[in-house]
Design a protein around this motif. Structure first.
Motif, PDB file in Angstrom:
ATOM      1  N   VAL A 348       0.932  -1.288   0.062  1.00 50.64           N
ATOM      2  CA  VAL A 348       0.071   0.068   0.103  1.00 50.64           C
ATOM      3  C   VAL A 348       0.800   1.397  -0.007  1.00 50.64           C
ATOM      4  CG1 VAL A 348      -1.667   1.357   1.448  1.00 50.64           C
ATOM      5  CG2 VAL A 348      -1.991  -1.158   0.933  1.00 50.64           C
ATOM      6  N   GLU A 349       1.817   1.142   0.862  1.00 49.93           N
ATOM      7  CA  GLU A 349       2.823   2.375   0.670  1.00 49.93           C
ATOM      8  C   GLU A 349       3.381   2.601  -0.632  1.00 49.93           C
ATOM      9  OE1 GLU A 349       4.646   2.469   5.473  1.00 49.93           O
ATOM     10  OE2 GLU A 349       5.105   0.792   4.078  1.00 49.93           O
ATOM     11  N   LYS A 350       4.014   1.629  -1.073  1.00 48.27           N
ATOM     12  CA  LYS A 350       4.652   1.684  -2.559  1.00 48.27           C
ATOM     13  C   LYS A 350       3.429   2.334  -3.390  1.00 48.27           C
ATOM     14  CE  LYS A 350       6.245  -2.551  -2.588  1.00 48.27           C
ATOM     15  NZ  LYS A 350       7.090  -3.633  -3.209  1.00 48.27           N
ATOM     16  N   ALA A 351       2.171   1.719  -3.603  1.00 48.34           N
ATOM     17  CA  ALA A 351       1.288   2.264  -4.237  1.00 48.34           C
ATOM     18  C   ALA A 351       0.724   3.557  -4.060  1.00 48.34           C
ATOM     19  CB  ALA A 351      -0.044   1.356  -4.099  1.00 48.34           C
ATOM     20  N   LEU A 352       0.796   4.181  -2.867  1.00 46.65           N
ATOM     21  CA  LEU A 352       0.561   5.553  -2.629  1.00 46.65           C
ATOM     22  C   LEU A 352       1.636   6.283  -3.048  1.00 46.65           C
ATOM     23  CD1 LEU A 352      -0.935   5.395   1.150  1.00 46.65           C
ATOM     24  CD2 LEU A 352      -2.154   5.901  -0.882  1.00 46.65           C
ATOM     25  N   GLY A 353       2.898   5.828  -3.047  1.00 48.40           N
ATOM     26  CA  GLY A 353       4.028   6.566  -3.544  1.00 48.40           C
ATOM     27  C   GLY A 353       4.058   6.799  -4.871  1.00 48.40           C
ATOM     28  N   ASP A 354       3.456   5.624  -5.679  1.00 48.53           N
ATOM     29  CA  ASP A 354       3.254   5.732  -6.909  1.00 48.53           C
ATOM     30  C   ASP A 354       2.359   6.648  -7.571  1.00 48.53           C
ATOM     31  OD1 ASP A 354       5.431   3.937  -7.275  1.00 48.53           O
ATOM     32  OD2 ASP A 354       3.805   2.283  -7.753  1.00 48.53           O
ATOM     33  N   ARG A 355       1.336   6.953  -6.640  1.00 48.07           N
ATOM     34  CA  ARG A 355       0.339   7.944  -7.152  1.00 48.07           C
ATOM     35  C   ARG A 355       0.806   9.136  -6.881  1.00 48.07           C
ATOM     36  NH1 ARG A 355      -4.037   5.767  -9.782  1.00 48.07           N
ATOM     37  NH2 ARG A 355      -4.736   3.798  -8.723  1.00 48.07           N
ATOM     38  N   VAL A 356       1.494   9.580  -5.695  1.00 44.97           N
ATOM     39  CA  VAL A 356       2.156  10.749  -5.639  1.00 44.97           C
ATOM     40  C   VAL A 356       3.037  11.339  -6.766  1.00 44.97           C
ATOM     41  CG1 VAL A 356       3.907  12.186  -4.130  1.00 44.97           C
ATOM     42  CG2 VAL A 356       1.924  10.854  -3.099  1.00 44.97           C
ATOM     43  N   ALA A 357       3.909  10.220  -7.150  1.00 42.73           N
ATOM     44  CA  ALA A 357       4.898  10.453  -8.545  1.00 42.73           C
ATOM     45  C   ALA A 357       4.194  10.928  -9.659  1.00 42.73           C
ATOM     46  CB  ALA A 357       5.713   9.168  -8.578  1.00 42.73           C
ATOM     47  N   GLU A 358       3.185  10.021 -10.046  1.00 43.66           N
ATOM     48  CA  GLU A 358       2.045  10.189 -11.218  1.00 43.66           C
ATOM     49  C   GLU A 358       1.916  11.620 -11.034  1.00 43.66           C
ATOM     50  OE1 GLU A 358      -1.435   8.148 -13.611  1.00 43.66           O
ATOM     51  OE2 GLU A 358      -0.815   7.140 -11.621  1.00 43.66           O
ATOM     52  N   GLU A 359       1.087  11.961  -9.848  1.00 40.33           N
ATOM     53  CA  GLU A 359       0.429  13.391  -9.725  1.00 40.33           C
ATOM     54  C   GLU A 359       1.546  14.502 -10.062  1.00 40.33           C
ATOM     55  OE1 GLU A 359      -2.623  16.112  -9.374  1.00 40.33           O
ATOM     56  OE2 GLU A 359      -2.611  14.210  -9.739  1.00 40.33           O
ATOM     57  N   ALA A 360       2.440  14.400  -9.359  1.00 40.85           N
ATOM     58  CA  ALA A 360       3.753  15.513  -9.255  1.00 40.85           C
ATOM     59  C   ALA A 360       4.086  15.249 -10.894  1.00 40.85           C
ATOM     60  CB  ALA A 360       4.908  14.832  -8.750  1.00 40.85           C
ATOM     61  N   ASN A 361       4.222  14.267 -11.664  1.00 42.00           N
ATOM     62  CA  ASN A 361       4.688  14.298 -12.950  1.00 42.00           C
ATOM     63  C   ASN A 361       3.545  15.235 -13.891  1.00 42.00           C
ATOM     64  OD1 ASN A 361       6.594  13.388 -15.249  1.00 42.00           O
ATOM     65  ND2 ASN A 361       4.617  12.714 -15.992  1.00 42.00           N
ATOM     66  N   ALA A 362       2.486  14.979 -13.407  1.00 40.45           N
ATOM     67  CA  ALA A 362       1.360  15.628 -14.148  1.00 40.45           C
ATOM     68  C   ALA A 362       1.316  17.051 -13.991  1.00 40.45           C
ATOM     69  CB  ALA A 362      -0.028  15.016 -13.748  1.00 40.45           C
ATOM     70  N   ARG A 363       1.568  17.444 -12.757  1.00 41.36           N
ATOM     71  CA  ARG A 363       1.725  18.855 -12.460  1.00 41.36           C
ATOM     72  C   ARG A 363       3.012  19.397 -13.072  1.00 41.36           C
ATOM     73  NH1 ARG A 363      -2.935  20.985 -10.079  1.00 41.36           N
ATOM     74  NH2 ARG A 363      -4.343  19.029  -9.274  1.00 41.36           N
ATOM     75  N   MET A 364       4.044  18.900 -13.161  1.00 39.96           N
ATOM     76  CA  MET A 364       5.134  19.407 -13.588  1.00 39.96           C
ATOM     77  C   MET A 364       4.859  19.708 -15.241  1.00 39.96           C
ATOM     78  SD  MET A 364       8.118  17.100 -11.987  1.00 39.96           S
ATOM     79  CE  MET A 364       9.555  17.873 -12.916  1.00 39.96           C
ATOM     80  N   TRP A 365       3.902  18.915 -15.857  1.00 37.22           N
ATOM     81  CA  TRP A 365       3.737  19.188 -17.326  1.00 37.22           C
ATOM     82  C   TRP A 365       3.502  20.765 -17.619  1.00 37.22           C
ATOM     83  CZ3 TRP A 365      -0.701  20.982 -19.735  1.00 37.22           C
ATOM     84  CH2 TRP A 365      -0.773  20.748 -21.236  1.00 37.22           C
TER      85      TRP A 365
END
Length: 463
Positions: A348-365
């Protein structure tokens, strides 16, 4: 980035410089053929190479340490500089009868983010060429220590782009970052502490691209593609011998205005940004170029705020400074200390971390869009109506549309064969400014600012 990061990962590792002379020899041998094969460059020439020959002579005699501060309009710039080192400097040295030790080279400082979007192999190549990386948006002490050590004690001089990133424009220099001046003073300080007598210099280097033949037809064809992509009627102009500045400039303005309108609607409707009314601006500012510039700056600010608000950053400084802080904040969300030991994390911790990374990448767009326009003024072509300025502006619009469409490859279209002109400027003495730098903390800050301003003026004079 072409390699989109959807997973949280361990922190970015420092890529240590591991200079390999045999690898450099191979690069020097293959470079001319590689440039002809992979780029549109057909000719590279340089002015005042004799200045650089003399600087290398003094460097090899232990009299000076220096850094080449080069213009960075395009990603081809390092190839052009390596050609300068491997071909032009040795040739002029031979003609002058100046004996230089081989190889002629420099320790490049490069952005640690480049291997993320260009491929990890780029980091390997840079390392074995003796280059050293830096993370631009934070105090990267490991990277700074490496650059500082190389400046004072490296086998070769240093080379870095004080603009920090490419801006796509040959005749506009982005505001310089103060890190180059600071490195110069650190080098002077280290030499002083070691009781060494070398003088420290920063050498401005201009790089300018021009077309061998005006590629108006290729530009017209690219405009056709961009008009179709944005929903504009495709103009039939562009056939052989019909394309020209007079015919294409109104189309470029219309394309820019239309794309800007689409982006204004996008940010107003879906991100709830309050932007100036385009119709009102057009009524108040009759000049289309000036109206476009006002609308563009408002849009860039709004787009960047989308990223800043997500990362809880306060807008501070110019657009390029804000972009660097957003980039670093995004990396902090993607490359995290707790992921050094990923086995210690639950699913679960890894999955939540991946969500954060995905969202951060989207915001950096949003920041990446802004990054393409940090040096765009709206009057670049009108101030000097050349095919080079027209092509550069068109390519910036292409890059923007490519990012919107999610293109994984940002290799720009080649509109025509190019020639490159490198100009070596007059060296700027860091050592002369060092007494003021060492007086006090306030004196150091002022000395860095003054030296950065002097370098900015020197580089602008090379255009």
């Amino acid at each position: 980035m072409s390699n989109v990061i959807y997973q949280a990962q361990p922190p970015l590792e420092f890529i240590s410089p591991k200079f390999n002379p045999l690898f450099l020899q191979a690069v020097h041998s293959l470079l001319p053929s590689w440039i002809r094969w992979q780029t549109a460059i057909t000719q590279i020439e340089a002015d005042k190479v004799e200045v650089l020959v003399d600087l290398y002579r003094q460097f090899q005699e232990g009299k000076i340490r220096f850094l080449l501060a080069f213009r960075h309009p395009k990603t081809d710039d390092p190839f052009c500089l390596t050609y300068l080192f491997s071909q032009l400097v040795p040739r002029v040295a031979r003609e002058q009868g100046t004996a230089l030790q081989s190889p002629i080279h420099a320790h490049f400082i490069y952005d640690r983010g480049i291997p993320l979007w260009a491929g990890s192999y780029v980091g390997w190549i840079a390392s074995h060429l003796g280059a050293t990386p830096i993370q631009r948006g934070k105090a990267d002490w490991t990277g700074l220590r490496s650059a500082r050590e190389l400046f004072a004690n490296g086998q070769f001089p240093m080379a870095a782009a004080p603009e920090g990133a490419t801006n796509g424009l040959s005749e506009i220099i982005s505001p310089l970052e103060p890190g180059i001046a600071q490195l110069g003073f650190w080098c002077a300080e280290d030499l002083h502490k070691a009781e060494r007598s070398e003088q420290v210099l920063i050498v401005p280097v201009g790089i300018k691209y021009s077309y061998v033949a005006p590629p108006w037809d290729a530009i017209a064809q690219l405009l056709n593609q961009l008009e179709a992509a944005t929903g504009l009627p495709v103009n039939p102009q562009g056939k052989t011998n019909t394309a020209s500045m007079e015919l294409l400039y109104p189309r470029l303005l219309t394309l820019a205005e239309h794309l800007l309108s689409l982006m204004e609607q996008f940010y107003t409707r879906f991100y709830h940004q309050k932007l100036p009314d385009a119709q009102k601006i057009s009524e108040e500012i009759k000049d289309r170029n000036e109206a476009l510039a006002v609308r563009l700056q408002a849009l860039l600010n709004a787009a960047l705020q989308i990223s800043e608000q997500y990362f809880d950053l306060h807008p501070k400084g110019q657009l390029n400074d804000r972009c660097r802080r957003v980039e670093q904040a995004g990396w902090n969300y993607m490359f995290r200390e707790e992921y050094k030991d990923v086995k210690g994390l639950s699913a679960v911790e890894k999955a939540l971390g991946d969500r954060v990374a995905e969202e951060a990448n989207a915001r950096m767009w949003h920041m990446r869009l802004v990054e393409s326009f940090v040096a765009v003024s709206g009057n670049y072509i009108r101030e000097k109506p050349t095919v080079e300025r027209f092509a550069e502006t068109t390519l910036i619009l292409w890059q923007t549309i490519a990012k919107i469409e999610g293109e994984k490859s940002f290799r720009r279209p080649q509109l025509g064969k190019k020639r490159v002109k490198i100009t070596i400027g007059e060296p700027i003495s860091v050592s002369e400014h060092y007494p003021i730098y060492k007086q006090s903390r306030l004196g150091a800050k002022q000395a860095v600012a003054d030296l950065t301003n002097n370098l900015q003026q020197a580089m602008e004079s090379l255009i």
